[in-house]
Design an enzyme around this catalytic site. Structure first.
Site, PDB file in Angstrom:
ATOM      1  N   CYS A  30       0.874  -1.185   0.000  1.00 51.39           N
ATOM      2  CA  CYS A  30       0.000   0.000   0.000  1.00 51.39           C
ATOM      3  C   CYS A  30       0.902   1.223   0.000  1.00 51.39           C
ATOM      4  O   CYS A  30       1.940   1.229  -0.658  1.00 51.39           O
ATOM      5  CB  CYS A  30      -0.955  -0.015   1.201  1.00 51.39           C
ATOM      6  SG  CYS A  30      -0.124  -0.003   2.805  1.00 51.39           S
ATOM      7  N   GLY A  31       0.544   2.270   0.735  1.00 47.92           N
ATOM      8  CA  GLY A  31       1.393   3.448   0.801  1.00 47.92           C
ATOM      9  C   GLY A  31       2.522   3.296   1.810  1.00 47.92           C
ATOM     10  O   GLY A  31       3.670   3.606   1.520  1.00 47.92           O
TER      11      GLY A  31
END
Length: 283
Positions: free
Chosen positions: A239-240
């Site tokens: 993800c981030g």
């Protein structure tokens, strides 16, 4: 369908609140720039006897990347100070529903603790049902903890690059479609836009129902397959910064898929290095 190793309902938790071997943890965390203070919100209102887990503080401060998994010694010392140790059943929740709690669930799993579950629906569901809360700090007594790191549950950038190229595992990105496609700038400065080549996109919200609980195993399987995820291969979630990747990891575990791991550096790391290839557009 309560499972003390993955997800438990608000009803299950309320029924077990007086169990002396239960430990409840508020693992709320908000995106940088959100102007929300998770610790202050915890202090104002939390599930009875809940402890607060600071994801940014209980991390590896030797790394420039955000909230990387802490060394085992740091995890042990923080958990002992919080009164969390061997023999405890841990239930983790957050103030958003299911957002950051799975990150701490993953950390416990990384250190070999399996009697740990996420509260399905989190604090919003708990409050909506009128269940008890308090604003008092818990009484903490140190508890001994031993850990055994499960290296198979985490991947570094070299391993992810290998899987991206060879396809020995499917990489699943939990970010929003526009960030995955590279049409929306990253919230953290200095990162390129796009995704890891050959990754598939399953925005973390897709595995949740409208009321913020986890979808059923059959529904989850349909979500992953619709995104082109080959569930026959091992999975690497990303993800981030490793938070919502944990939501996907919890979803995979809750549907019975155990050959998954999490890319801890996620896009905060991959997007920073110009020598790593970036793909744009849909998967």
């Amino acid at each position: 369908m309560d499972n003390p190793k993955t997800l438990v309902s608000t009803e299950w938790l309320e029924n077990h609140l007086k169990n002396p071997d239960l430990r409840v943890i508020d693992a709320s965390w908000f995106m940088p720039g959100s102007d929300r203070d998770a610790k202050a919100a915890y202090e104002a209102c939390h599930i009875p006897n809940a402890r607060f887990f600071d994801i940014d503080e209980i991390s590896d401060h030797r790394s420039d990347l955000p909230h990387m998994a802490p060394p085992a010694e740091k995890f042990i010392s923080r958990m002992r100070a919080m009164g969390v140790g061997d023999g405890h059943q841990v239930v983790i929740y957050d103030q958003s529903g299911i957002f950051s709690a799975p990150r701490v669930w993953w950390l416990f799993r990384l250190f070999g603790k399996t009697d740990v579950a996420v509260l399905d629906g989190g604090l919003p569901k708990w409050l909506a049902e009128g269940r008890p809360t308090e604003d008092l700090p818990p009484v903490l007594r140190e508890r001994h903890m031993t850990v055994q790191r499960q290296a198979q549950l985490v991947k570094d950038v070299t391993q992810v690059a290998h899987s991206s190229k060879l396809g020995d595992a499917v990489i699943i990105d939990a970010r929003a479609p526009a960030r995955f496609a590279g049409t929306q700038p990253e919230p953290r400065p200095g990162l390129r836009a796009g995704h890891i080549p050959n990754a598939r996109n399953v925005p973390f919200g897709e595995v949740l129902t409208g009321n913020g609980t986890m979808k059923s195993p059959d529904e989850l399987r349909a979500v992953f397959e619709a995104a082109g995820v080959d569930l026959a291969r091992p999975a690497i979630t990303s993800c981030g910064s490793g938070v919502t990747a944990s939501v996907l990891a919890l979803a995979l575990e809750s549907m019975g898929k155990t050959d998954w791991s999490l890319y801890d550096g996620s896009w905060s790391e991959w997007g920073m290095y110009n020598d790593l290839r970036v793909a744009t557009g849909e998967a």
